[in-house]
Scaffold this active site. Structure first.
Site, short mmCIF file in Angstrom:
data_model
loop_
_atom_site.label_atom_id
_atom_site.label_comp_id
_atom_site.label_asym_id
_atom_site.label_seq_id
_atom_site.Cartn_x
_atom_site.Cartn_y
_atom_site.Cartn_z
N ARG A 175 59.06 52.64 8.23
CA ARG A 175 60.31 52.57 9.02
C ARG A 175 60.87 53.96 9.34
O ARG A 175 62.07 54.16 9.43
CB ARG A 175 61.40 51.74 8.31
CG ARG A 175 61.04 50.33 8.04
CD ARG A 175 60.88 49.50 9.32
NE ARG A 175 60.50 48.16 8.94
CZ ARG A 175 59.23 47.81 8.66
NH1 ARG A 175 58.24 48.69 8.79
NH2 ARG A 175 58.94 46.59 8.30
N SER A 253 67.83 43.09 9.86
CA SER A 253 68.11 43.47 8.46
C SER A 253 69.18 44.55 8.44
O SER A 253 69.02 45.61 9.04
CB SER A 253 66.85 44.04 7.81
OG SER A 253 65.83 43.08 7.88
N GLU A 351 70.77 49.93 7.25
CA GLU A 351 69.57 50.26 8.02
C GLU A 351 69.86 50.63 9.49
O GLU A 351 69.36 51.63 9.98
CB GLU A 351 68.56 49.10 7.95
CG GLU A 351 67.26 49.47 8.65
CD GLU A 351 66.11 48.53 8.32
OE1 GLU A 351 65.73 48.45 7.15
OE2 GLU A 351 65.60 47.90 9.25
C1 LIG Z 1 66.89 39.69 14.88
C2 LIG Z 1 66.29 41.05 14.65
C3 LIG Z 1 65.09 41.16 13.99
C4 LIG Z 1 64.49 42.41 13.79
N1 LIG Z 1 63.31 42.47 13.13
C5 LIG Z 1 62.72 43.66 12.91
C6 LIG Z 1 61.46 43.72 12.23
O1 LIG Z 1 60.88 42.71 11.83
N2 LIG Z 1 60.90 44.95 12.03
C7 LIG Z 1 61.51 46.10 12.48
O2 LIG Z 1 60.93 47.17 12.28
N3 LIG Z 1 62.69 46.05 13.13
C8 LIG Z 1 63.31 44.88 13.37
N4 LIG Z 1 64.52 44.82 14.02
C9 LIG Z 1 65.18 46.09 14.45
C10 LIG Z 1 64.97 46.44 15.94
O3 LIG Z 1 64.60 45.34 16.69
C11 LIG Z 1 63.91 47.56 16.13
O4 LIG Z 1 64.33 48.72 15.45
C12 LIG Z 1 63.70 47.89 17.61
O5 LIG Z 1 62.61 48.76 17.78
C13 LIG Z 1 64.92 48.52 18.27
O6 LIG Z 1 64.66 48.56 19.65
P1 LIG Z 1 65.82 48.72 20.70
O7 LIG Z 1 65.17 48.84 22.03
O8 LIG Z 1 66.81 47.64 20.56
O9 LIG Z 1 66.41 50.14 20.26
P2 LIG Z 1 67.94 50.60 20.18
O10 LIG Z 1 68.68 49.75 19.20
O11 LIG Z 1 68.51 50.71 21.54
O12 LIG Z 1 67.77 52.06 19.57
C14 LIG Z 1 67.39 52.26 18.23
C15 LIG Z 1 67.25 53.76 17.97
O13 LIG Z 1 66.17 54.29 18.72
C16 LIG Z 1 66.61 55.31 19.64
N5 LIG Z 1 65.89 55.07 20.90
C17 LIG Z 1 65.82 53.90 21.58
N6 LIG Z 1 65.03 54.03 22.67
C18 LIG Z 1 64.60 55.32 22.68
C19 LIG Z 1 63.78 56.07 23.56
N7 LIG Z 1 63.22 55.53 24.65
N8 LIG Z 1 63.57 57.37 23.27
C20 LIG Z 1 64.12 57.94 22.16
N9 LIG Z 1 64.91 57.29 21.30
C21 LIG Z 1 65.15 55.99 21.55
C22 LIG Z 1 68.12 55.09 19.78
O14 LIG Z 1 68.79 56.30 20.11
C23 LIG Z 1 68.49 54.57 18.40
O15 LIG Z 1 68.63 55.65 17.51
C24 LIG Z 1 65.13 43.59 14.25
C25 LIG Z 1 66.36 43.47 14.93
C26 LIG Z 1 66.93 42.22 15.14
C27 LIG Z 1 68.23 42.11 15.89
#
Ligand SMILES: Cc1cc2nc3c(=O)[nH]c(=O)nc-3n(C[C@H](O)[C@H](O)[C@H](O)COP(=O)(O)OP(=O)(O)OC[C@H]3O[C@@H](n4cnc5c(N)ncnc54)[C@H](O)[C@@H]3O)c2cc1C
Length: 363
Positions: A175, A253, A351
Site C-alpha cells: 500500500r 478501509s 488510511e
Molecule cells: C468501497 C471501497 C473499497 C476499496 N477497496 C480497496 C482495496 O481493496 N484495495 C485498495 O488498495 N484500495 C481500496 N480502496 C481505496 C481506493 O479505492 C484506492 O486507493 C484507489 O486507487 C483510489 O483511486 P481514486 O481514483 O479514487 O483516487 P483519489 O481518491 O482521487 O486519490 C487518492 C490519492 O492518489 C492521488 N492521485 C490520484 N490520481 C492521481 C494521478 N493521476 N496522479 C498522481 N496522483 C494521483 C491523490 O492526490 C490522492 O493522494 C477502496 C475504497 C473504497 C471506497
C-alpha cells in the site's frame, strides 16, 4: 482519441461534493479538468504557472475514493480524466498496454478480460481511476497492482517535465509507493501494464476466494477457475461485505491494520484469546483493525452521521450524503481511536488521505 470538454480551463469555486466517495461537502477555489491528450503538457504548464502566481498548491484528484476533503479547498485541483487503452507490444503469452489515467479501474479490468488479457481480476470492484492505482499500490485477494506495472508516466508538477518511472523507481511496497511518499509532486498521466494472455495463472489462495471461484467454475462446467470466474467471485465476495459508495457513502478501509510487537501481542492474546494475527517477522505481527473496532463494541456505531459499517467495522460510512464535513470525520475518528485505545492499548492510524484547506496532505 480523447474527447475534449473544457480541458485546460481554470474553473472557479468548483464543487467537489460529488467527486469524493465519502460525500463530504467541498468547494475548491480553483480546478482544472485535464481530458485532452493533445494539449496535456501545455495545460499542465498553464496550471503550474497559475498556481505559482497565486501562491496556491496543486492537488490531483481522481475518483476521490481514498481522500477526505475539507469544506473549502484553497488550491488548484487537477482532475485528470484522459481516456484510452493502447497496445504497445504483444506475444503469444503476454501483452503490454498503455492505459490513460482517467479510465475507470473496474471497467478497465472488464475490458482486459473481454480481450483475453489476464492478471488484474483479483483487483475487481476497487473504486477509482487507473491513474491513482500506483499511488497506494492497490491490492486485494493476494494481488497488488505493482505485480503488473511495467512503467508509470507522470508530469513533474514543479516544472511540467515528463518523467517515465520503471517499476523499481516507483518504490512499490505494501500500500505504498514513491508517489504516496511524495504527495502532490507528480501527476500520473498513463500506466503501462504487462498482462498474461494465458489463463492458467489465477491466484485463488486468499480467504474464501478459492471456494467461491471454484463454485463459479463448476457452474460453468470447468474444473479449475478461469480468470473470469475469479473476477466474478471477487465481485460477489466484495458486494456481500462492502458498502457500494454509490449507495452508502464511504471511503473503504478507514484504518490501517496495526503492526505491533510480539510482546504486546502476547499481552493482548492473554486477555483476548480469539485475536486474529498475521506474522510479519520474528519481532512484529499484524492484527486486524476491523476486529479491534468490532470487539470494542463499535460495529454500526460512531458519531452521527459517521458510523462504522454493520458488516465490516473497518469501513466508516457517511449517513448524511453531501451534508457531512471533514469535521464530522475528525470527531468520529477521534472517538473510535480513543475507544479502541482504552480497550486494547493499540492506537489506530487512518488510511485515506487527509487533505487540508491549502491542499497539502498532513499525515
Ligand atoms: C468501497 C471501497 C473499497 C476499496 N477497496 C480497496 C482495496 O481493496 N484495495 C485498495 O488498495 N484500495 C481500496 N480502496 C481505496 C481506493 O479505492 C484506492 O486507493 C484507489 O486507487 C483510489 O483511486 P481514486 O481514483 O479514487 O483516487 P483519489 O481518491 O482521487 O486519490 C487518492 C490519492 O492518489 C492521488 N492521485 C490520484 N490520481 C492521481 C494521478 N493521476 N496522479 C498522481 N496522483 C494521483 C491523490 O492526490 C490522492 O493522494 C477502496 C475504497 C473504497 C471506497
Amino acid at each position: 482519441m480523447t474527447k475534449p470538454t473544457q480541458s485546460g480551463t481554470i474553473l472557479d469555486n468548483y464543487d467537489l461534493s460529488k467527486n469524493n466517495t465519502m460525500a463530504l461537502s467541498c468547494t475548491a477555489s480553483h480546478a482544472m479538468i485535464l481530458d485532452n491528450a493533445d494539449t496535456l503538457a501545455d495545460d499542465i504548464r498553464l496550471a503550474i504557472d497559475f498556481a505559482k502566481h497565486r501562491q496556491l498548491a496543486t492537488f490531483v484528484l481522481s475518483g476521490g475514493s481514498n481522500v477526505l476533503l475539507p469544506r473549502r479547498l484553497d488550491a488548484l485541483v487537477l482532475l485528470p480524466r484522459l481516456l484510452g487503452i493502447e497496445v504497445l507490444s504483444e506475444s503469444d503469452d503476454g501483452i503490454t498496454i498503455q492505459v490513460a489515467c482517467g479510465e475507470n479501474w473496474h471497467d478497465f479490468i472488464k475490458t482486459c478480460l473481454n480481450h483475453g488479457w489476464y492478471g488484474l481480476e483479483n483487483l475487481a470492484l476497487i473504486p477509482g481511476l487507473v491513474g491513482a492505482s500506483p499511488v497506494q499500490n492497490i491490492g486485494a485477494y493476494g494481488v497488488q497492482v505493482s505485480d503488473f506495472i511495467e512503467k508509470v508516466i507522470a508530469f513533474d508538477l514543479a516544472d511540467g517535465s515528463q518523467i517515465s518511472f520503471d517499476n523499481s523507481s516507483c518504490e512499490f511496497d505494501y500500500r505504498h509507493s514513491f508517489f504516496k511518499d511524495n504527495p502532490n509532486r507528480h501527476l500520473i498521466s498513463h500506466v503501462v501494464f504487462k498482462l498474461h494472455k494465458t489463463c492458467d495463472q489465477v491466484l485463488t489462495s486468499y480467504g474464501d476466494l478459492s471456494t467461491v471461484s471454484g463454485d463459479i467454475a463448476k457452474a460453468h462446467g470447468r474444473n479449475t477457475p478461469h480468470p473470469c470466474d475469479v473476477f466474478d467471485a471477487v465481485v460477489q465476495i466484495r458486494q456481500a461485505k462492502l458498502p457500494d459508495p454509490n449507495v452508502l457513502a464511504n471511503c473503504g478501509s478507514f484504518f490501517q491494520n496495526p503492526i505491533i510487537t510480539m510482546a504486546d501481542f502476547t499481552r493482548l492474546k492473554a486477555t483476548f484469546a480469539d485475536l486474529p494475527s498475521y506474522p510479519i517477522d520474528d519481532d512484529f505481527i499484524k492484527i486486524p483493525a476491523g476486529w479491534l473496532i468490532d470487539k470494542a463494541g463499535l460495529k454500526g456505531k460512531g458519531i452521527a452521521p459517521i458510523l462504522t459499517h454493520q458488516k465490516q467495522a473497518l469501513v466508516l460510512t457517511n449517513h448524511a450524503p453531501y451534508i457531512a464535513t471533514q469535521d464530522d470525520i475528525a470527531t468520529a475518528q477521534a472517538f473510535i481511536i480513543k475507544t479502541v485505545f482504552e480497550r486494547f492499548g493499540v492506537t489506530l492510524v487512518r488510511e485515506p488521505v487527509w487533505v487540508d484547506e491549502k491542499g497539502t496532505t498532513p499525515t
